[in-house]
Design a protein around this motif. Structure first.
Motif, PDB file in Angstrom:
ATOM      1  N   THR A 153       0.861  -1.177  -0.035  1.00 47.21           N
ATOM      2  CA  THR A 153      -0.115  -0.195  -0.072  1.00 47.21           C
ATOM      3  C   THR A 153       0.890   1.100  -0.023  1.00 47.21           C
ATOM      4  O   THR A 153       0.772   2.195  -0.725  1.00 47.21           O
ATOM      5  CB  THR A 153      -0.920   0.030   1.505  1.00 47.21           C
ATOM      6  OG1 THR A 153      -1.735  -1.185   1.354  1.00 47.21           O
ATOM      7  CG2 THR A 153      -1.757   1.254   1.196  1.00 47.21           C
ATOM      8  N   ILE A 154       1.730   1.116   0.931  1.00 48.45           N
ATOM      9  CA  ILE A 154       2.605   2.360   0.883  1.00 48.45           C
ATOM     10  C   ILE A 154       3.372   2.824  -0.424  1.00 48.45           C
ATOM     11  O   ILE A 154       3.504   3.530  -1.043  1.00 48.45           O
ATOM     12  CB  ILE A 154       3.759   2.362   2.120  1.00 48.45           C
ATOM     13  CG1 ILE A 154       2.907   2.118   3.380  1.00 48.45           C
ATOM     14  CG2 ILE A 154       4.891   3.391   2.205  1.00 48.45           C
ATOM     15  CD1 ILE A 154       2.591   3.468   3.715  1.00 48.45           C
ATOM     16  N   LEU A 155       3.848   1.534  -0.805  1.00 49.97           N
ATOM     17  CA  LEU A 155       4.761   1.491  -1.995  1.00 49.97           C
ATOM     18  C   LEU A 155       3.980   2.102  -3.327  1.00 49.97           C
ATOM     19  O   LEU A 155       4.264   2.872  -4.192  1.00 49.97           O
ATOM     20  CB  LEU A 155       5.181   0.064  -2.538  1.00 49.97           C
ATOM     21  CG  LEU A 155       6.346  -0.286  -2.008  1.00 49.97           C
ATOM     22  CD1 LEU A 155       6.878  -1.696  -2.384  1.00 49.97           C
ATOM     23  CD2 LEU A 155       7.686   0.957  -2.272  1.00 49.97           C
ATOM     24  N   CYS A 156       2.504   1.738  -3.266  1.00 56.79           N
ATOM     25  CA  CYS A 156       1.554   2.200  -4.181  1.00 56.79           C
ATOM     26  C   CYS A 156       1.177   3.801  -4.042  1.00 56.79           C
ATOM     27  O   CYS A 156       1.071   4.668  -4.921  1.00 56.79           O
ATOM     28  CB  CYS A 156       0.282   1.453  -4.478  1.00 56.79           C
ATOM     29  SG  CYS A 156       0.606  -0.134  -5.097  1.00 56.79           S
ATOM     30  N   SER A 157       0.989   4.216  -2.778  1.00 55.33           N
ATOM     31  CA  SER A 157       0.346   5.409  -2.604  1.00 55.33           C
ATOM     32  C   SER A 157       1.296   6.559  -2.565  1.00 55.33           C
ATOM     33  O   SER A 157       1.019   7.577  -2.889  1.00 55.33           O
ATOM     34  CB  SER A 157      -0.123   5.176  -1.129  1.00 55.33           C
ATOM     35  OG  SER A 157      -1.116   4.155  -0.889  1.00 55.33           O
ATOM     36  N   LEU A 158       2.855   6.163  -2.110  1.00 57.68           N
ATOM     37  CA  LEU A 158       3.607   7.344  -2.222  1.00 57.68           C
ATOM     38  C   LEU A 158       3.719   8.057  -3.493  1.00 57.68           C
ATOM     39  O   LEU A 158       3.474   9.092  -3.641  1.00 57.68           O
ATOM     40  CB  LEU A 158       4.842   6.955  -1.692  1.00 57.68           C
ATOM     41  CG  LEU A 158       5.770   7.906  -1.202  1.00 57.68           C
ATOM     42  CD1 LEU A 158       5.337   9.011  -0.400  1.00 57.68           C
ATOM     43  CD2 LEU A 158       7.239   7.359  -0.627  1.00 57.68           C
ATOM     44  N   ALA A 183      -8.234  -1.704  -1.113  1.00 53.26           N
ATOM     45  CA  ALA A 183      -8.876  -1.026  -0.171  1.00 53.26           C
ATOM     46  C   ALA A 183      -8.226   0.200   0.493  1.00 53.26           C
ATOM     47  O   ALA A 183      -8.798   0.772   1.163  1.00 53.26           O
ATOM     48  CB  ALA A 183      -9.614  -1.929   0.596  1.00 53.26           C
ATOM     49  N   SER A 184      -6.866  -0.081   0.698  1.00 53.36           N
ATOM     50  CA  SER A 184      -6.100   0.738   1.512  1.00 53.36           C
ATOM     51  C   SER A 184      -5.522   1.949   1.007  1.00 53.36           C
ATOM     52  O   SER A 184      -5.154   2.922   1.812  1.00 53.36           O
ATOM     53  CB  SER A 184      -5.192  -0.146   2.284  1.00 53.36           C
ATOM     54  OG  SER A 184      -5.323  -1.423   3.080  1.00 53.36           O
ATOM     55  N   TRP A 204      -4.171  -8.299  -2.478  1.00 54.98           N
ATOM     56  CA  TRP A 204      -4.446  -7.473  -3.592  1.00 54.98           C
ATOM     57  C   TRP A 204      -5.609  -6.725  -3.372  1.00 54.98           C
ATOM     58  O   TRP A 204      -5.687  -5.762  -3.342  1.00 54.98           O
ATOM     59  CB  TRP A 204      -4.677  -8.224  -4.940  1.00 54.98           C
ATOM     60  CG  TRP A 204      -5.412  -7.581  -5.793  1.00 54.98           C
ATOM     61  CD1 TRP A 204      -6.746  -7.911  -6.276  1.00 54.98           C
ATOM     62  CD2 TRP A 204      -4.871  -6.368  -6.735  1.00 54.98           C
ATOM     63  NE1 TRP A 204      -7.035  -6.881  -7.128  1.00 54.98           N
ATOM     64  CE2 TRP A 204      -5.962  -6.015  -7.583  1.00 54.98           C
ATOM     65  CE3 TRP A 204      -3.764  -5.642  -6.848  1.00 54.98           C
ATOM     66  CZ2 TRP A 204      -5.923  -4.804  -8.466  1.00 54.98           C
ATOM     67  CZ3 TRP A 204      -3.645  -4.885  -7.744  1.00 54.98           C
ATOM     68  CH2 TRP A 204      -4.794  -4.339  -8.479  1.00 54.98           C
ATOM     69  N   VAL A 205      -6.750  -7.241  -2.895  1.00 56.70           N
ATOM     70  CA  VAL A 205      -7.995  -6.543  -2.330  1.00 56.70           C
ATOM     71  C   VAL A 205      -7.667  -5.581  -1.249  1.00 56.70           C
ATOM     72  O   VAL A 205      -8.109  -4.696  -1.105  1.00 56.70           O
ATOM     73  CB  VAL A 205      -8.967  -7.698  -2.154  1.00 56.70           C
ATOM     74  CG1 VAL A 205     -10.227  -6.653  -1.842  1.00 56.70           C
ATOM     75  CG2 VAL A 205      -9.385  -8.537  -3.294  1.00 56.70           C
ATOM     76  N   ILE A 253      -2.583  -1.279  12.108  1.00 55.27           N
ATOM     77  CA  ILE A 253      -3.675  -1.833  12.929  1.00 55.27           C
ATOM     78  C   ILE A 253      -4.767  -2.096  12.238  1.00 55.27           C
ATOM     79  O   ILE A 253      -5.561  -3.145  12.481  1.00 55.27           O
ATOM     80  CB  ILE A 253      -4.070  -0.668  13.770  1.00 55.27           C
ATOM     81  CG1 ILE A 253      -2.676  -0.252  14.609  1.00 55.27           C
ATOM     82  CG2 ILE A 253      -4.888  -0.916  14.642  1.00 55.27           C
ATOM     83  CD1 ILE A 253      -2.797   0.812  15.700  1.00 55.27           C
ATOM     84  N   TYR A 254      -5.229  -1.437  11.271  1.00 55.63           N
ATOM     85  CA  TYR A 254      -6.383  -1.599  10.521  1.00 55.63           C
ATOM     86  C   TYR A 254      -6.354  -2.908   9.887  1.00 55.63           C
ATOM     87  O   TYR A 254      -7.325  -3.773   9.639  1.00 55.63           O
ATOM     88  CB  TYR A 254      -6.685  -0.660   9.387  1.00 55.63           C
ATOM     89  CG  TYR A 254      -7.063   0.830   9.887  1.00 55.63           C
ATOM     90  CD1 TYR A 254      -7.743   0.992  11.001  1.00 55.63           C
ATOM     91  CD2 TYR A 254      -6.569   1.936   8.972  1.00 55.63           C
ATOM     92  CE1 TYR A 254      -8.203   2.234  11.634  1.00 55.63           C
ATOM     93  CE2 TYR A 254      -7.007   3.250   9.689  1.00 55.63           C
ATOM     94  CZ  TYR A 254      -7.689   3.118  10.784  1.00 55.63           C
ATOM     95  OH  TYR A 254      -8.137   4.522  11.487  1.00 55.63           O
ATOM     96  N   VAL A 255      -5.357  -3.253   8.999  1.00 58.25           N
ATOM     97  CA  VAL A 255      -5.186  -4.536   8.298  1.00 58.25           C
ATOM     98  C   VAL A 255      -5.130  -5.526   9.228  1.00 58.25           C
ATOM     99  O   VAL A 255      -5.725  -6.798   8.833  1.00 58.25           O
ATOM    100  CB  VAL A 255      -3.943  -4.379   7.257  1.00 58.25           C
ATOM    101  CG1 VAL A 255      -3.473  -5.635   6.539  1.00 58.25           C
ATOM    102  CG2 VAL A 255      -4.045  -3.209   6.325  1.00 58.25           C
TER     103      VAL A 255
END
Lengths: 426, 301
Positions: free
Chosen positions: B94-99, B177-178, B172-173, B233-235
């Motif tokens: 998620t971090i790798l995609c979001s940044l 979602a994150s 992946w899902v 925490i969420y995940v």
């Protein structure tokens, strides 16, 4: 920034604790309050029912409304219909919060647990209270009896049968199979004449994965629990049954990778003409007529090794001991079990009437698929009622799945399930 | 006027102020105690008691719940490491995609508003609904993906039938979602970095990569840390995706602590064991959060 960060520490740590710590108490508040407002003098009965499908849920509500309308002075019934998947959790929350309903529809697998905790009323005096037990289909009442105490009355009964795609069988030149050998031959011939179609469907995941195995277990003359109450899954019959189920998969006579298919997904394959034969319940006939009108299908008994198998499942209506209005609850039950209401229920839900007086109705027997299931119900065989049944069934499902995935051979799988069942049987 | 009077008066005033202050704090403290402390204590107590699903705690303390989960290889060697794998997998991807997504959305380009809205889209759909849609896509023979593959003559597997294909799909899902939450958080952090600093760096001859490494990343650190901790925490505790896709199956091979806990509590009526698992996940998250934030703090200093 540093200050802010430190404050966010505290928030994060607390959030971590809260998210991790929420347990069973969390849901308690959502379910109370709605029906507990019995301030007035008229008695009321709370009925926690389960959702079968939108049409039959609407019917359940209608029956309750009609009862309330003609029982204006005698108190009223408040019905709450929830999804089956939430049922166990909701009842658990209500009971532990001393908010048990007066009546509830439960799976037989939960009934023994509640009975063991001393929560269920004895329904043995049903006849005195306007519910004639002699009108029920012979044998169907035994699903609601534990240690000779009647704790549940059948609320929705079903028998399982073999559905077959008649057109495919005809083209393959086979008749509906009656034995395992015939089932295997039929599947082989169907696949030879219908490329891309699997001869037989096997359910391999989620609820009733264990039941799909019992179809073969009972067909081999085996059983789940022995007379001593312990596991009977180490018998040769059990190994033979699991080997047969696995063999069909290995010989590629089923859809590939059965652990990817639950009951509904298997039904979808049949509707899409990807599978020629599957085992499921009476509701499926109605679904097929609606969703796949052109599909020519038939229903017959589930083939056994030599003789047919007739597995039955009954959901039960139970009365809780804590009920303060048992009289009204009985009055409602006697209304609920009127033939007209049960006929409407059978038509709406596709279930088999549990009363012979209803089952005789030509409106139902006129349909050949319904007639098959109605005739089969008296011969029905049920899974055992045990307070730990849910865990036992799960142990069997896990083992069957591991065998289907090739992680265990049939003997190891059954031995593993047996050990768990014996621990749970005590 | 005796000079002693003035400090005395202010002393009492300070005392009174302190008392009023405490009084003002009391509701907040009480709320925290009820909302946070009580469930934690109750969970701890349950985990060391015989608990009946229907009647609550009975009898004195017992180690039975702990014994049964700690002696269960499926939990110790299966569920626990799998939960860590799932969490680390989803959070890092998620971090790798979001940044990069946040950096891109920070730039001025035509259609930026639309792109920002699109990134938020998965957030607008309730998680169980998204999971159901993904389940349809990855359905065995009748799924969208396999239908597409069939067009090219490829027979796709039954994706959710085995852990080796189901786990990556779950991750992946989870990433899908994150991303919205994480991207928006990082975007907010980026907007807090002054354009003047970046401009000055450009004038000094810093190229894109250098600007990112030497200026953006360090300044974004605090926000990035919060995003990592919250996501973890969420995940770690995420239930709907796994439940909808596989219910932890086949044969518990895709269970995480939270789905396993749910089954123990509500299917098998074993709340004591479920609470012991709850304590395990509480401790893991507590230790992680404390460790990570301390590390992050050292870093910023």
């Amino acid at each position: 920034m540093k200050h802010l960060l430190r404050r966010s520490h505290v928030a994060v740590l607390l959030a971590a604790g809260w998210l991790a710590g929420c347990g069973s108490s969390q849901n308690a508040s959502t379910s109370n309050g709605t029906t507990a407002s019995t301030g007035s003098a008229t008695p009321s009965v709370r009925f926690l029912s389960m959702d079968y499908d939108p049409v039959s849920s609407a019917l359940q509500k209608k029956i309750v409304e009609e009862f309330n309308a003609q029982n204006k002075d005698g108190g009223k019934v408040e019905i709450d219909i929830i999804p089956w998947n939430d049922g166990h959790q909701k009842l658990q929350t209500l009971i532990s919060g001393n908010q048990a309903p007066d009546l509830a529809i439960v799976g037989t697998r939960w009934m023994a647990e509640y009975n063991k905790a001393g929560l269920l009323a004895d329904l043995g005096d049903a006849d005195k209270n306007g519910v004639k037990t002699s009108e029920f289909v012979p044998g169907v009442l035994k699903a609601g009896r534990i240690d000779n105490k009647l704790v549940g009355l059948p609320a929705a009964a079903s028998v399982r049968g073999l559905y077959y795609n008649a057109a495919m069988l005809k083209k393959a030149g086979v008749t509906p199979p009656k034995t395992w050998a015939e089932l295997q031959t039929a599947a082989t011939k169907i696949q030879a004449t219908h490329p891309g179609v699997a001869g037989f469907g096997v359910q391999g995941k989620e609820v009733e994965t264990d039941l799909y195995f019992y179809y073969f277990l009972w067909g081999a003359g085996g059983d789940i629990l022995g007379a001593d109450g312990k596991s009977a899954l180490t018998s040769p019959a059990a190994t033979e049954a699991l080997d047969f189920e696995l063999g069909l998969v290995k010989k590629k006579l089923t859809q590939p990778q059965p652990t990817g298919y639950n009951r509904e997904e298997l039904q979808d394959l049949f509707k899409a003409k990807k599978v020629a034969m599957i085992i499921t319940g009476p509701w499926f006939a109605g679904m097929l007529k609606k969703d796949a009108p052109g599909l020519d299908f038939g229903v017959t008994f589930i083939p056994g090794k030599s003789a047919a198998v007739v597995p039955a499942v009954a959901d039960e209506v139970v009365m809780f001991n804590s009920s303060g209005n048992k009289e009204l609850a009985w009055k409602f039950l006697s209304y609920w079990y009127r033939d007209a209401n049960r006929l409407a229920w059978a038509k709406a839900s596709g279930m088999i009437p549990e009363k012979s007086t209803t089952a005789r109705n030509p409106e139902l027997t006129g349909d050949k698929h319904r007639a098959f299931f109605i005739a089969a119900l008296p011969k029905g065989r049920y899974v055992p009622t045990h307070p730990n049944w849910e865990q036992m069934a799960n142990a069997v499902s896990d083992s069957v799945q591991q065998a289907l995935l090739g992680q265990m051979d049939s003997n190891t799988a059954l031995q593993t399930a047996s050990t768990k069942i014996d621990e749970l049987a005590q | 006027m005796p000079p002693v009077a003035a400090p005395l008066a202010s002393e009492t005033l300070r005392h009174r102020e302190a008392r009023v202050g405490l009084l003002c704090l009391a509701p907040a403290v009480a709320l925290l105690a009820i909302v946070f402390l009580y469930p934690i204590v109750s969970t701890l107590l349950d985990s060391v008691s015989h608990v009946s699903a229907l009647a609550g705690r009975t009898g004195g303390p017992t180690a039975k719940n702990w014994q049964s989960i700690l002696s269960d290889p499926a939990f110790l060697r299966g569920t626990l490491p799998r939960t860590l794998f799932w969490t680390i997998g989803v959070v890092s991807l998620t971090i790798l995609c979001s940044l990069p997504a946040a950096l891109l959305l920070q730039e001025r380009f035509k259609g930026r508003k639309l792109a920002r809205t699109l990134v938020l889209l998965p957030w607008a759909v309730p998680l169980p609904i998204s999971a159901i849609i993904w389940k349809f896509i990855f359905n065995g023979q009748l799924g969208t993906l396999n239908g597409l593959l069939a067009q090219f003559g490829i027979a796709g597997p039954v994706w959710l039938a085995e852990a080796k294909t189901a786990l990556p799909i779950m991750i992946w899902v989870g990433v899908w979602a994150s991303i919205p939450f994480t991207t928006v958080t990082l975007l907010a952090g980026l907007q807090g970095i002054g354009a003047d600093i970046l401009e000055a760096a450009s004038l000094d001859g810093a190229n894109g990569w250098l600007r990112f490494r030497a200026i953006i990343l360090p300044l974004l650190r605090p926000v990035l840390n919060v995003a990592i901790v919250l996501n973890t925490i969420y995940v770690f505790n995420s239930f709907p995706i796994i439940w909808v896709l596989t219910q932890g199956g086949p044969a518990n091979s895709t269970d995480t602590i939270i789905t396993s806990l749910y089954k123990q509590a509500f299917r098998f009526s074993q709340p004591g064991q479920a609470q012991a698992m709850g304590v395990v996940s509480f401790v893991v998250l507590l230790v992680f959060s404390a460790w990570y934030l301390r590390l992050a703090e050292k870093d910023t200093q």
